[in-house]
Structure formats: C-alpha cells, structure tokens
Design a protein around this motif. Structure first.
Motif, PDB file in Angstrom:
ATOM      1  N   ASP A  60      -2.106   7.098  11.752  1.00  0.00           N
ATOM      2  CA  ASP A  60      -2.452   6.720  13.127  1.00  0.00           C
ATOM      3  C   ASP A  60      -1.223   6.292  13.917  1.00  0.00           C
ATOM      4  OD1 ASP A  60      -5.087   7.187  12.587  1.00  0.00           O
ATOM      5  OD2 ASP A  60      -5.599   5.068  12.223  1.00  0.00           O
ATOM      6  N   LYS A  61      -0.255   5.740  13.229  1.00  0.00           N
ATOM      7  CA  LYS A  61       0.891   5.153  13.909  1.00  0.00           C
ATOM      8  C   LYS A  61       1.902   6.217  14.333  1.00  0.00           C
ATOM      9  CE  LYS A  61       4.157   2.070  12.306  1.00  0.00           C
ATOM     10  NZ  LYS A  61       4.550   1.185  11.201  1.00  0.00           N
ATOM     11  N   CYS A  62       2.215   7.152  13.401  1.00  0.00           N
ATOM     12  CA  CYS A  62       3.312   8.076  13.703  1.00  0.00           C
ATOM     13  C   CYS A  62       2.915   9.545  13.536  1.00  0.00           C
ATOM     14  CB  CYS A  62       4.527   7.760  12.823  1.00  0.00           C
ATOM     15  SG  CYS A  62       4.364   8.345  11.132  1.00  0.00           S
ATOM     16  N   GLY A  63       1.688   9.816  13.090  1.00  0.00           N
ATOM     17  CA  GLY A  63       1.253  11.206  12.960  1.00  0.00           C
ATOM     18  C   GLY A  63       1.720  11.887  11.677  1.00  0.00           C
ATOM     19  N   GLY A  64       2.472  11.148  10.832  1.00  0.00           N
ATOM     20  CA  GLY A  64       2.944  11.719   9.569  1.00  0.00           C
ATOM     21  C   GLY A  64       1.787  12.066   8.640  1.00  0.00           C
ATOM     22  N   LYS A  65       2.070  12.927   7.680  1.00  0.00           N
ATOM     23  CA  LYS A  65       1.020  13.344   6.757  1.00  0.00           C
ATOM     24  C   LYS A  65       0.808  12.260   5.692  1.00  0.00           C
ATOM     25  CE  LYS A  65      -0.313  18.005   5.273  1.00  0.00           C
ATOM     26  NZ  LYS A  65      -1.635  17.810   5.066  1.00  0.00           N
ATOM     27  N   LEU A  66      -0.465  11.977   5.362  1.00  0.00           N
ATOM     28  CA  LEU A  66      -0.751  10.985   4.333  1.00  0.00           C
ATOM     29  C   LEU A  66      -0.669  11.628   2.958  1.00  0.00           C
ATOM     30  CD1 LEU A  66      -3.765   9.031   5.884  1.00  0.00           C
ATOM     31  CD2 LEU A  66      -1.315   8.689   6.223  1.00  0.00           C
ATOM     32  N   LYS A  67      -0.164  10.862   1.993  1.00  0.00           N
ATOM     33  CA  LYS A  67      -0.081  11.396   0.630  1.00  0.00           C
ATOM     34  C   LYS A  67      -0.483  10.326  -0.372  1.00  0.00           C
ATOM     35  CE  LYS A  67       4.513   9.771  -0.154  1.00  0.00           C
ATOM     36  NZ  LYS A  67       5.918   9.881  -0.340  1.00  0.00           N
ATOM     37  N   GLN A  68      -0.799  10.793  -1.566  1.00  0.00           N
ATOM     38  CA  GLN A  68      -1.134   9.888  -2.665  1.00  0.00           C
ATOM     39  C   GLN A  68       0.110   9.731  -3.527  1.00  0.00           C
ATOM     40  OE1 GLN A  68      -4.073  11.449  -5.413  1.00  0.00           O
ATOM     41  NE2 GLN A  68      -4.936   9.413  -5.723  1.00  0.00           N
ATOM     42  N   ARG A  69       0.451   8.509  -3.898  1.00  0.00           N
ATOM     43  CA  ARG A  69       1.588   8.325  -4.816  1.00  0.00           C
ATOM     44  C   ARG A  69       1.237   8.929  -6.172  1.00  0.00           C
ATOM     45  NH1 ARG A  69       4.164   2.939  -6.081  1.00  0.00           N
ATOM     46  NH2 ARG A  69       2.176   2.776  -7.136  1.00  0.00           N
ATOM     47  N   SER A  70       2.237   9.492  -6.846  1.00  0.00           N
ATOM     48  CA  SER A  70       1.946  10.129  -8.138  1.00  0.00           C
ATOM     49  C   SER A  70       1.499   9.093  -9.173  1.00  0.00           C
ATOM     50  CB  SER A  70       3.170  10.889  -8.638  1.00  0.00           C
ATOM     51  OG  SER A  70       4.244   9.992  -8.797  1.00  0.00           O
ATOM     52  N   ASP A  71       1.839   7.814  -8.940  1.00  0.00           N
ATOM     53  CA  ASP A  71       1.414   6.731  -9.842  1.00  0.00           C
ATOM     54  C   ASP A  71      -0.041   6.324  -9.625  1.00  0.00           C
ATOM     55  OD1 ASP A  71       3.592   6.346 -11.353  1.00  0.00           O
ATOM     56  OD2 ASP A  71       4.322   4.555 -10.324  1.00  0.00           O
ATOM     57  N   ASP A  72      -0.639   6.773  -8.537  1.00  0.00           N
ATOM     58  CA  ASP A  72      -1.968   6.286  -8.167  1.00  0.00           C
ATOM     59  C   ASP A  72      -3.097   7.202  -8.608  1.00  0.00           C
ATOM     60  OD1 ASP A  72      -0.787   4.097  -7.070  1.00  0.00           O
ATOM     61  OD2 ASP A  72      -1.035   4.692  -4.983  1.00  0.00           O
ATOM     62  N   VAL A  73      -2.853   8.075  -9.567  1.00  0.00           N
ATOM     63  CA  VAL A  73      -3.935   8.916 -10.081  1.00  0.00           C
ATOM     64  C   VAL A  73      -4.570   8.221 -11.288  1.00  0.00           C
ATOM     65  CG1 VAL A  73      -2.992  11.072  -9.195  1.00  0.00           C
ATOM     66  CG2 VAL A  73      -2.308  10.270 -11.454  1.00  0.00           C
ATOM     67  N   GLU A  74      -5.828   8.575 -11.563  1.00  0.00           N
ATOM     68  CA  GLU A  74      -6.612   7.754 -12.490  1.00  0.00           C
ATOM     69  C   GLU A  74      -5.978   7.588 -13.868  1.00  0.00           C
ATOM     70  OE1 GLU A  74     -10.809   8.130 -12.459  1.00  0.00           O
ATOM     71  OE2 GLU A  74     -11.040   6.859 -14.235  1.00  0.00           O
ATOM     72  N   ASP A  75      -5.446   8.648 -14.468  1.00  0.00           N
ATOM     73  CA  ASP A  75      -4.943   8.450 -15.842  1.00  0.00           C
ATOM     74  C   ASP A  75      -3.696   7.565 -15.871  1.00  0.00           C
ATOM     75  OD1 ASP A  75      -3.511  10.497 -14.669  1.00  0.00           O
ATOM     76  OD2 ASP A  75      -3.123  11.529 -16.564  1.00  0.00           O
ATOM     77  N   ARG A  76      -2.904   7.605 -14.794  1.00  0.00           N
ATOM     78  CA  ARG A  76      -1.740   6.713 -14.732  1.00  0.00           C
ATOM     79  C   ARG A  76      -2.194   5.266 -14.573  1.00  0.00           C
ATOM     80  NH1 ARG A  76       2.873   9.907 -13.381  1.00  0.00           N
ATOM     81  NH2 ARG A  76       4.155   8.040 -13.362  1.00  0.00           N
ATOM     82  N   ILE A  77      -3.227   5.058 -13.753  1.00  0.00           N
ATOM     83  CA  ILE A  77      -3.740   3.702 -13.535  1.00  0.00           C
ATOM     84  C   ILE A  77      -4.324   3.159 -14.836  1.00  0.00           C
ATOM     85  CG2 ILE A  77      -5.328   2.271 -12.203  1.00  0.00           C
ATOM     86  CD1 ILE A  77      -5.311   4.656 -10.111  1.00  0.00           C
ATOM     87  N   ARG A  78      -5.122   4.026 -15.532  1.00  0.00           N
ATOM     88  CA  ARG A  78      -5.729   3.586 -16.805  1.00  0.00           C
ATOM     89  C   ARG A  78      -4.662   3.253 -17.838  1.00  0.00           C
ATOM     90  NH1 ARG A  78     -11.154   2.433 -16.110  1.00  0.00           N
ATOM     91  NH2 ARG A  78     -12.119   4.004 -14.803  1.00  0.00           N
ATOM     92  N   SER A  79      -3.569   4.000 -17.843  1.00  0.00           N
ATOM     93  CA  SER A  79      -2.558   3.703 -18.857  1.00  0.00           C
ATOM     94  C   SER A  79      -1.804   2.412 -18.509  1.00  0.00           C
ATOM     95  CB  SER A  79      -1.631   4.898 -19.111  1.00  0.00           C
ATOM     96  OG  SER A  79      -0.585   4.931 -18.194  1.00  0.00           O
ATOM     97  N   ARG A  80      -1.666   2.104 -17.204  1.00  0.00           N
ATOM     98  CA  ARG A  80      -1.086   0.796 -16.836  1.00  0.00           C
ATOM     99  C   ARG A  80      -2.033  -0.338 -17.252  1.00  0.00           C
ATOM    100  NH1 ARG A  80       0.674   3.351 -11.891  1.00  0.00           N
ATOM    101  NH2 ARG A  80      -0.905   2.352 -10.607  1.00  0.00           N
TER     102      ARG A  80
END
Ligand SMILES: [Zn+2]
Length: 271
Positions: A200-220
C-alpha cells in the motif's frame, strides 16, 4: 524475592514467532535495561570482519582436529594483518571470521564460538543491565552463562518465557508477507494490503520470506523443544526464578502487553 533496584539481567526465551519483542520492550522500559540480542552480536562481529577488508578464502582456517574447529587465533590474525595491514586488537575480527566461516559453510556455529562472541559483547556492558534475547539457546550456553555471571559477580535475576501455541505461530508466520521494495510487513489475513499482492505504501510486490514456509517454521519449533527448553531447565535448576507470559493476547495493545507481563513479574518483586 527480587529487588527492583538490584536487577542485573533478565533472560527472555520463547519460540521463534511467539511474540518476544513486545514483551522485551516492556521489560527494558519497566526496569531500565537494554536489549542484548544474539542476532546483533553476530552482525557486530561479522561486520568487524567485513570491515577488515580481508578478501582471502576463510575456509582455509578450518582445522577439524582442533577443539575450536579452527587453526590457532594467532595464525588467523597474522594472515589478516599481512593481507590488510590491520593493526591493534583483532580478536573481534577473528571471532567474526569464525562465525562467518561456519555460516557460509552451512554449519551450525559451535557453542564455543557463540559463547566467545556473547562474552566479548557482554563485557562491554559490564555484564549487566541487559535483557538477554536469544542467549542462551543450548544447555552448554546456559552453563556458560551461569559460570560467567558467577565469575563476574553479577546476577541473572529472572527468566521470562513467552508462550504461544505451535499451530498459532505457524498460522501467523506462513501468512506473513514483506514488501520487496520497502520491507513493510503485512499478513494475508490479519493485516492485508489492499489487493494482497502489492504494498500500500510504495506499490512494491509482496513476497514471502523463504524462512516463513511451514516446514522451516516447524523445524525452528522443534529446535526450541530440543535445545532451548533444556537450556532454560538448567537456568531454573541453578535457582533463577521464571515466569510464563502469554504471547497471544485477544486484544493486542501496548497496555495489555504491559499488564500481561507485569501481572506475572510483580509477585516476584520486593519493591
Ligand atoms: Zn513497500
């Protein structure tokens, strides 16, 4: 009982994504402490290494037969001095190199190195006045911290555990999106941008961090159970009082966070 005016250090622990930061903000404000994060310590010394200007191959300093996993510090210092003309104390630069060499090689940074980095930074504060965030994270680090505090004559006064359910953390984290241009944080459900695609602020494309996918979260999360829980147990067995603070408030306001922390801490204080 803990004397409010005598607090040297507080330890905050919790799963990644449990909501530690707002609780840390309460504690630093309430007790006039500063936050000491492991992430900042690593950035500091890896930054010192980068600033040294050394461009050689750092994996050459690995020595699997040595307990530290590296050739002696003197050898590393000599190589850096020779290549860069650096003078003075290079101990921080050497520690930064060791951390970076492990991370670049995809290895865990050994406790001996993490402990040395922590001690070097902690010494600058006089070993007190801190809310420790991200340290200790293993049983070995916990024992190191207990021994260090005894040696330096400072206290570890309180452990604050920020608790949150695994599934809630997974849900909150997988929905997180960052603007790839300005870094603003959104959530597809709780804090969406207008079209859920652009910032909303700058029009840039939103992305998901590679660390924020479920198997990475579960392993943390698994790492928390395997390593951090035993570390906290060692601290508790050493006699440090601990409280559990809810990381999931129905209505998230600054005042509610403050109250949820202080309701737990207050009964331990001898004002
Ligand atoms: Zn943006």
């Amino acid at each position: 009982m803990i004397k409010r005016s005598n607090i040297d250090n507080i330890i905050v622990a919790g799963k990644s994504g449990a909501g530690k930061q707002p609780r840390i903000d309460v504690l630093t404000g309430e007790f006039s402490l500063e936050q000491l994060s492991t992430g900042n310590i690593f950035r500091e010394y890896m930054g010192q290494f980068d600033a040294s200007g050394y461009k050689g191959e750092i994996s050459q300093f690995f020595d699997d037969s040595a307990p530290s996993g590296f050739v002696p510090d003197g050898e590393i210092e000599d190589a850096i001095r020779k290549a860069t003309g650096a003078e003075g104390d290079l101990s921080g630069v050497v520690l930064g190199l060791k951390a970076k060499a492990n991370i670049n090689a995809g290895k865990f940074v050994p406790d001996t190195i993490t402990n040395a980095l922590f001690e070097k930074f902690f010494s600058r504060t006089g070993y007190k006045g801190m809310v420790l965030d991200g340290f200790p994270r293993t049983a070995e680090q916990a024992q190191f911290l207990i021994d260090l505090s005894k040696e330096k004559g400072v206290s570890l006064d309180l452990i604050v555990l920020v608790e949150n359910e695994d599934d809630l953390i997974v849900g909150r984290t997988v929905g997180r999106r960052l603007c790839s241009d300005c870094g603003k944080v959104y959530h597809i459900e709780f804090k969406p941008s207008k079209d859920n695609v652009h910032c909303d602020k700058c029009g840039g494309k939103l992305k998901q961090r590679s660390d924020d996918v479920e198997d990475r979260i579960r392993s943390r999360l698994q790492e928390f159970y395997d390593k951090v829980v035993p570390a906290m147990k060692i601290l508790e067995e050493a006699g440090i009082p601990s409280v559990v603070v809810n990381g999931n408030l129905e209505v998230f306001t600054e005042e509610n966070v403050r109250r949820s922390v202080m309701e737990q801490v207050q009964p331990l204080l001898d004002e």
